[in-house]
Motif scaffolding. Structure first.
Motif, PDB file in Angstrom:
ATOM      1  N   HIS A   1     -75.311  13.857 -42.036  1.00 31.53           N
ATOM      2  CA  HIS A   1     -75.342  12.695 -42.931  1.00 31.53           C
ATOM      3  C   HIS A   1     -74.508  12.995 -44.179  1.00 31.53           C
ATOM      4  N   ASN A   2     -74.363  11.985 -45.029  1.00 30.82           N
ATOM      5  CA  ASN A   2     -73.594  12.091 -46.272  1.00 30.82           C
ATOM      6  C   ASN A   2     -72.160  12.563 -46.027  1.00 30.82           C
ATOM      7  N   GLY A   3     -71.477  11.930 -45.102  1.00 27.93           N
ATOM      8  CA  GLY A   3     -70.081  12.275 -44.843  1.00 27.93           C
ATOM      9  C   GLY A   3     -69.218  12.080 -46.085  1.00 27.93           C
ATOM     10  N   THR A   4     -68.389  13.051 -46.388  1.00 24.25           N
ATOM     11  CA  THR A   4     -67.503  12.968 -47.549  1.00 24.25           C
ATOM     12  C   THR A   4     -66.318  12.061 -47.251  1.00 24.25           C
ATOM     13  N   ASP A   5     -65.556  11.732 -48.276  1.00 27.74           N
ATOM     14  CA  ASP A   5     -64.277  11.075 -48.058  1.00 27.74           C
ATOM     15  C   ASP A   5     -63.407  12.023 -47.247  1.00 27.74           C
ATOM     16  N   ILE A   6     -62.494  11.473 -46.468  1.00 28.12           N
ATOM     17  CA  ILE A   6     -61.608  12.280 -45.635  1.00 28.12           C
ATOM     18  C   ILE A   6     -60.441  12.772 -46.491  1.00 28.12           C
ATOM     19  N   ILE A   7     -60.179  14.076 -46.425  1.00 27.36           N
ATOM     20  CA  ILE A   7     -59.083  14.709 -47.155  1.00 27.36           C
ATOM     21  C   ILE A   7     -57.964  15.022 -46.170  1.00 27.36           C
ATOM     22  N   SER A   8     -56.728  14.729 -46.533  1.00 25.97           N
ATOM     23  CA  SER A   8     -55.590  15.009 -45.657  1.00 25.97           C
ATOM     24  C   SER A   8     -55.369  16.510 -45.496  1.00 25.97           C
ATOM     25  N   THR A   9     -54.989  16.912 -44.289  1.00 24.11           N
ATOM     26  CA  THR A   9     -54.594  18.297 -44.030  1.00 24.11           C
ATOM     27  C   THR A   9     -53.116  18.506 -44.352  1.00 24.11           C
ATOM     28  N   LYS A  10     -52.434  17.431 -44.739  1.00 22.21           N
ATOM     29  CA  LYS A  10     -51.002  17.449 -45.059  1.00 22.21           C
ATOM     30  C   LYS A  10     -50.167  17.902 -43.864  1.00 22.21           C
ATOM     31  N   GLY A  11     -50.665  17.567 -42.667  1.00 24.44           N
ATOM     32  CA  GLY A  11     -49.963  17.907 -41.438  1.00 24.44           C
ATOM     33  C   GLY A  11     -50.535  17.137 -40.274  1.00 24.44           C
ATOM     34  N   GLN A  12     -49.921  17.343 -39.113  1.00 25.38           N
ATOM     35  CA  GLN A  12     -50.341  16.609 -37.917  1.00 25.38           C
ATOM     36  C   GLN A  12     -51.001  17.519 -36.901  1.00 25.38           C
ATOM     37  N   VAL A  13     -52.007  16.962 -36.245  1.00 21.98           N
ATOM     38  CA  VAL A  13     -52.804  17.591 -35.193  1.00 21.98           C
ATOM     39  C   VAL A  13     -53.400  18.922 -35.672  1.00 21.98           C
ATOM     40  N   ALA A  14     -54.213  18.838 -36.708  1.00 15.65           N
ATOM     41  CA  ALA A  14     -54.972  20.008 -37.149  1.00 15.65           C
ATOM     42  C   ALA A  14     -55.912  20.408 -36.023  1.00 15.65           C
ATOM     43  N   CYS A  15     -55.912  21.686 -35.672  1.00 13.08           N
ATOM     44  CA  CYS A  15     -56.658  22.091 -34.475  1.00 13.08           C
ATOM     45  C   CYS A  15     -57.632  23.239 -34.693  1.00 13.08           C
ATOM     46  N   HIS A  16     -57.600  23.873 -35.859  1.00 14.37           N
ATOM     47  CA  HIS A  16     -58.517  24.992 -36.082  1.00 14.37           C
ATOM     48  C   HIS A  16     -58.787  25.114 -37.571  1.00 14.37           C
ATOM     49  N   LEU A  17     -59.992  25.568 -37.930  1.00 18.33           N
ATOM     50  CA  LEU A  17     -60.310  25.774 -39.330  1.00 18.33           C
ATOM     51  C   LEU A  17     -61.288  26.915 -39.495  1.00 18.33           C
ATOM     52  N   CYS A  18     -61.366  27.408 -40.734  1.00 18.58           N
ATOM     53  CA  CYS A  18     -62.306  28.471 -41.056  1.00 18.58           C
ATOM     54  C   CYS A  18     -62.724  28.341 -42.511  1.00 18.58           C
TER      55      CYS A  18
END
Length: 186
Positions: free
Chosen positions: A73-90
């Motif tokens: 719940h409480n989803g934040t506003d969406i922030i751009s990754t400044k790129g296309q097809v972001a596929c992994h995060l940490c």
């Protein structure tokens, strides 16, 4: 045990399920999200990469609180990754990092970006950089990112300044990393 499944279909989202001690999976709910690609749980937060929530096809990051019952719940506003097809995060040291596959870039949110340049030796698969993975090293000294298009592993400090680059054999493309428990092998 709570299980979360990212469904990147147009009508997908994040499925919340329970796994019983007998191995039975029960669907509990669906959190709407624009084609989630990858997600990580960080304490009581769920960080989710969205494929292309913006008109320019840039990927985005949205975070949710995880309630005691496991619901998001409480989803934040969406922030751009400044790129296309972001596929992994940490997550590392309180910061979130993501790899943008098509753009060949790595971002430390909200706006520190490093874009790779060049090409590999396999013209069908390596005509441009393709970052595929990002993680903190076990000693917590570096953020590393693989680049399938450049046959390379980039190492950064936590401010996303490049420190050094390792190259794998031409055409092999580094896609993902795992460190051995003693950290001697990558």
């Amino acid at each position: 045990m709570d299980i979360y499944i990212a469904s990147c279909a147009e009508d997908g989202g994040i499925l919340h399920c329970k796994l019983s001690s007998e191995g039975k999976v029960t669907r509990l709910g669906l959190t709407q999200a624009d084609r989630p690609m990858y997600m990580i749980k960080d304490g009581s937060k769920m960080h989710v990469l969205l494929r292309a929530p913006f008109q320019n096809d840039e990927s985005g990051l949205q975070s949710f609180d995880i309630a005691q019952d496991g619901t998001l719940h409480n989803g934040t506003d969406i922030i751009s990754t400044k790129g296309q097809v972001a596929c992994h995060l940490c997550e590392a040291d309180g910061k979130i990092y993501a790899a943008n596959y098509i753009s060949g870039s790595v971002i430390r949110f909200p706006d520190k970006l490093d874009t790779h340049t060049g090409c590999g030796t396999n013209p069908e698969r390596q005509s441009s950089p393709h970052t595929h993975f990002v993680a903190e090293t076990p000693d917590k000294k570096y953020i590393c990112s693989t680049d399938l298009g450049l046959d390379s592993i980039f190492f950064y400090d936590h401010n996303l300044n490049r420190r050094f680059v390792l190259h794998v054999p031409d055409g092999f493309g580094a896609r993902h990393l795992v460190f051995s428990e003693d950290c001697r092998y990558l």
